[in-house]
Design a protein around this motif. Structure first.
Motif, mmCIF file in Angstrom:
data_model
loop_
_atom_site.group_PDB
_atom_site.id
_atom_site.type_symbol
_atom_site.label_atom_id
_atom_site.label_comp_id
_atom_site.label_asym_id
_atom_site.label_seq_id
_atom_site.Cartn_x
_atom_site.Cartn_y
_atom_site.Cartn_z
ATOM 1 N N UNK A 1 61.235 12.320 32.454
ATOM 2 C CA UNK A 1 61.087 11.092 31.663
ATOM 3 C C UNK A 1 61.815 11.154 30.324
ATOM 4 N N UNK A 2 61.684 12.254 29.606
ATOM 5 C CA UNK A 2 62.360 12.380 28.305
ATOM 6 C C UNK A 2 63.877 12.449 28.474
ATOM 7 N N UNK B 1 65.132 8.958 29.328
ATOM 8 C CA UNK B 1 65.033 8.107 28.135
ATOM 9 C C UNK B 1 66.127 8.450 27.132
ATOM 10 N N UNK B 2 66.403 9.740 26.972
ATOM 11 C CA UNK B 2 67.459 10.161 26.046
ATOM 12 C C UNK B 2 68.821 9.668 26.517
ATOM 13 N N UNK B 3 69.057 9.712 27.823
ATOM 14 C CA UNK B 3 70.329 9.207 28.359
ATOM 15 C C UNK B 3 70.469 7.717 28.054
ATOM 16 N N UNK B 4 69.389 6.972 28.262
ATOM 17 C CA UNK B 4 69.442 5.528 27.996
ATOM 18 C C UNK B 4 69.740 5.252 26.524
ATOM 19 N N UNK B 5 69.092 6.010 25.651
ATOM 20 C CA UNK B 5 69.330 5.826 24.208
ATOM 21 C C UNK B 5 70.784 6.154 23.860
ATOM 22 N N UNK C 1 58.090 21.963 36.063
ATOM 23 C CA UNK C 1 58.596 21.799 34.696
ATOM 24 C C UNK C 1 59.795 20.850 34.668
ATOM 25 N N UNK C 2 60.649 20.943 35.668
ATOM 26 C CA UNK C 2 61.796 20.044 35.739
ATOM 27 C C UNK C 2 61.335 18.601 35.890
ATOM 28 N N UNK C 3 60.394 18.369 36.787
ATOM 29 C CA UNK C 3 59.868 17.016 36.977
ATOM 30 C C UNK C 3 59.230 16.495 35.691
ATOM 31 N N UNK D 1 62.984 10.465 39.973
ATOM 32 C CA UNK D 1 64.107 9.855 39.250
ATOM 33 C C UNK D 1 64.204 8.374 39.591
ATOM 34 N N UNK D 2 64.081 8.074 40.878
ATOM 35 C CA UNK D 2 64.196 6.680 41.311
ATOM 36 C C UNK D 2 63.156 5.795 40.629
ATOM 37 N N UNK D 3 61.938 6.291 40.557
ATOM 38 C CA UNK D 3 60.904 5.504 39.898
ATOM 39 C C UNK D 3 61.210 5.249 38.438
ATOM 40 N N UNK D 4 61.755 6.248 37.754
ATOM 41 C CA UNK D 4 62.041 6.119 36.324
ATOM 42 C C UNK D 4 63.198 5.168 36.037
ATOM 43 N N UNK D 5 64.096 4.989 37.002
ATOM 44 C CA UNK D 5 65.266 4.137 36.751
ATOM 45 C C UNK D 5 65.209 2.811 37.512
ATOM 46 N N UNK D 6 64.095 2.540 38.190
ATOM 47 C CA UNK D 6 64.005 1.331 39.019
ATOM 48 C C UNK D 6 62.957 0.349 38.516
ATOM 49 N N UNK D 7 62.615 0.437 37.250
ATOM 50 C CA UNK D 7 61.579 -0.455 36.731
ATOM 51 C C UNK D 7 62.028 -1.919 36.756
ATOM 52 N N UNK D 8 63.318 -2.155 36.528
ATOM 53 C CA UNK D 8 63.835 -3.527 36.494
ATOM 54 C C UNK D 8 64.416 -3.961 37.837
#
Length: 700
Positions: free
Chosen positions: A333-334, A337-341, A327-329, A263-270
């Motif tokens: 990503x999707x 991404x859906x939350x961000x959208x 499967x959870x991991x 999770x951290x990697x997916x939300x820490x790009x910036x």
């Protein structure tokens, strides 16, 4: 000291003897600290308190009425007198003549500095009018879960009347500010017997003519609400009962440790985030309940809760009855991404022409059925506090759904709080983040001289640090020292033998579950030995290889696994030795192991480059002061080799160096910080010698 309360009720802790010699402003601080010391009264940083007192005007020498009120920011449980703003009451009354109506409300904050008493530098908050215009000497505003449960119910007005009668009034939702202050004034004047008011979807205001009376009223109102809620919900299943099972504690932490770096990697790009895991009972009841899917999307009600936890949490797709972590991991990503959208769509629906730009669209709160709650923020303290706020929200939802129907803030109202221009101005005033803010480091040999100096350097730059060391006693002592200096949130300790695969894996799992992942590995654990080759036993040879070569491989391997799971790069720094480049007499096992360590770093630099993982080496030499490897046999052996004692050995090393200077642990820490930070963002596979100059160790 008066006493009240029974069972789990709030207890009156007021001490008449303590308060007897206090001024009114000092009694305000005393009352505030008492209220803020119990999170059942209000959340961290939430609520505010005030007192109207007669003070001597520094210019006229005459007695004037002054409002002492909690200033912008701060926490009533821990604040001191400098946390209060002080304002002339006559000037605050004069502000009413400047008020141009609701559409111009925010401009009133700009007038508050003109009301400052005695050049007090503490900025007054947006809540100042709510205290100023209540015609009582003392006012409390708190965010008790029990009260907000009533305030967040769809029929909160009727419930307030049922519980309190005419003693406590009710006001409909209104964003905090000047208008709400005028509403409170009118209510108090129209209802002189009332002792306070519940604000819909917000919290509680209470008042009194003395500090102790106000304090007692606050406790009594909260206790009465809590008792009423308990009576009404007794025997009812919490959140409609359990839908999914709760996993055992050890399994929950293990799952969190695997999920958090992803999770951290997916939300820490910036910008890097730090995580916090919470598996307390209140959270587990909520995430496994029949009402999770109904309540979680509604978000929170109290503005303080909302500002910390965002519009709503993200519920992670995980079934504890049939756990499939892979499967959870794969679904994360999707889901993220859906939350961000969804968040961006919320922003577009609600924005105004002058709204601040879209902020970070990632969730703050992540709910995992059967496991618990994860929160992420820009630092550990904020991540932890955000979790505490969502626990407050869970308690509110439990109470409201048990006696009525829970309602969150309407979407537009929530947006107007989150993107309030006054809140934006507050964010813009925040200090520039430190160079390692949001970064997480694991330091092996963390209780030794170089390890501790390195941890100190990283902590000063805003990093969170996991200290790993084989010496449990030294580790505990050093960790406590860092916690006292840098705060408990920033540092943890874990006992670890670098040659034990299971202990290494556990240390990385602890780092993940405590902080969310990893950015920096400082591989520093070490020993030293000295012996002529013909006297070097196989056991001594293997010990050097096990710790200085195999140990470095094991910690690097687990670091690479975590860094790749995050996919946001990272920095690995090996603390090797001048002896890895330059031979030294009577130390073949040590020198050879250090040479292997350096070459391992080169190999890892080659492997890690495509993933943004940098691997570099710092080579110390002759770091005697504070270094644990110079205790005992190694010191005696090296002194014997060079025919001297400890003091003579340090002088010998100093004179041997080209610069004729001693090398200290803090010097090594500077080299490590350089490689750990973005100062060296374009460096990998490199070596820095911190040895005061040794021509034999020149790398080229």
């Amino acid at each position: 000291m008066t006493q009240s309360g029974a069972g789990n009720r709030l207890e009156n802790l007021w001490d008449d003897a303590k308060a007897a010699s206090m001024t009114e402003s000092e009694k305000l601080l005393y009352r505030s600290n008492l209220l803020g010391s119990d999170k059942r009264v209000t959340n961290y940083g939430g609520g505010n308190t005030s007192a109207k007192a007669m003070e001597v005007d520094p210019l006229s020498g005459e007695a004037v009425e002054v409002l002492w009120v909690k200033g912008s920011g701060g926490d009533i449980g821990s604040m001191k007198m400098d946390g209060f703003a002080s304002l002339y009451m006559d000037k605050l009354e004069a502000l009413k003549g400047k008020y141009r109506g609701l559409e111009h409300e925010d401009e009133m904050v700009g007038y508050l500095p003109h009301c400052t008493f005695d050049l007090n530098p503490r900025a007054a908050s947006i809540d100042t009018p709510l205290h100023a215009y209540v015609p009582r000497k003392h006012v409390d505003h708190v965010h008790s879960d029990a009260i907000i449960a009533i305030a967040a119910s769809v029929n909160s007005k009727d419930l307030t009347a049922e519980i309190f009668g005419d003693e406590i009034g009710w006001l409909p939702w209104k964003k905090p500010g000047f208008e709400l202050g005028l509403w409170l004034e009118k209510f108090a004047k129209d209802n002189p017997e009332a002792k306070g008011a519940v604000l819909e979807s917000h919290g509680l205001f209470t008042w009194g003519d003395t500090a102790e009376e106000c304090y007692q009223t606050t406790l009594d109102v909260i206790n009465k609400a809590a008792e009423w809620l308990e009576d009404r919900t007794a025997g009812k299943p919490v959140f409609g009962g359990e839908k999914l099972p709760t996993l055992p504690a050890e399994q929950r932490r293990d799952i969190a440790a695997k999920l958090m770096p992803v999770i951290r990697g997916l939300i820490s790009k910036d910008r890097h985030k730090v995580g916090h895991f919470d598996g307390q009972q209140a959270v587990l009841e909520f995430v496994g309940s029949n009402m999770l899917e109904e309540l979680a999307p509604l978000g929170t009600s109290c503005p303080d809760h909302f500002l910390r936890t965002k519009i709503r949490p993200l519920v992670v797709d995980f079934d504890p009855a049939n756990p499939d972590l892979d499967a959870t991991i794969a679904s994360l990503p999707d889901a993220i991404a859906a939350y961000r959208d969804d968040y961006a769509a919320y922003y577009d629906r609600c924005k105004h022409t002058d709204s601040p730009a879209l902020r970070d669209p990632n969730a703050v709160v992540y709910l995992i059925p059967g496991v618990g709650m994860i929160t992420f923020a820009l630092d550990k303290a904020t991540a932890r506090i955000s979790g505490e706020f969502y626990v407050n929200a869970i308690n509110v939802m439990r109470g409201a759904s048990g006696v009525s129907t829970y309602q969150g803030l309407p979407e537009q109202e929530a947006f107007d709080i989150e993107y309030w221009l006054l809140e934006e101005a507050k964010l813009q005033r925040m200090p520039k983040p430190k160079s390692l803010a949001g970064r997480i480091a694991l330091v092996t040999g963390g209780a030794g001289g170089i390890g501790a100096a390195t941890a100190e350097r990283l902590l000063r730059e805003g990093a969170c640090v996991m200290l790993a060391d084989i010496d449990a006693t030294a580790l505990e002592e050093v960790t406590k020292g860092f916690a006292a200096r840098h705060g408990k949130d920033a540092v943890r300790g874990v006992q670890m033998n670098v040659t034990d695969e299971a202990q290494v894996a556990r240390a990385f799992a602890e780092t993940a579950v405590e902080f969310g992942g990893l950015d920096i590995l400082v591989s520093n654990a070490g020993i030293a030995s000295s012996s002529p080759v013909e006297e070097t036993t196989l056991a001594l040879w293997n010990k050097n290889m096990d710790i200085l070569s195999t140990g470095y491989f094991l910690v690097s391997r687990d670091a690479f696994r975590m860094l790749r799971a995050q996919d946001i790069g990272g920095s690995v720094v090996f603390v090797a030795s001048k002896n890895g480049l330059a031979a030294s007499p009577n130390a073949s096992a040590y020198c050879t192991a250090k040479a292997a360590e350096i070459h391992l770093a080169r190999c890892l630099a080659l492997e890690g480059a495509e993933g943004g993982i940098r691997v570099n080496v710092v080579n110390p030499d002759a770091v005697l002061r504070g270094s644990k490897i110079w205790e005992g046999d190694w010191l005696d052996q090296r002194a014997s080799t060079y025919k001297t004692d400890k003091e003579g050995l340090e002088e010998m090393y100093r004179q041997r160096s080209m610069l004729k200077r001693s090398v200290l642990p803090e010097d090594i820490a500077e080299g490590i910080y350089f490689f750990a930070s973005d100062l060296s963002a374009k460096s990998t596979g490199n070596i820095i010698n911190v040895d005061a100059g040794n021509v034999q160790a020149f790398t080229r």
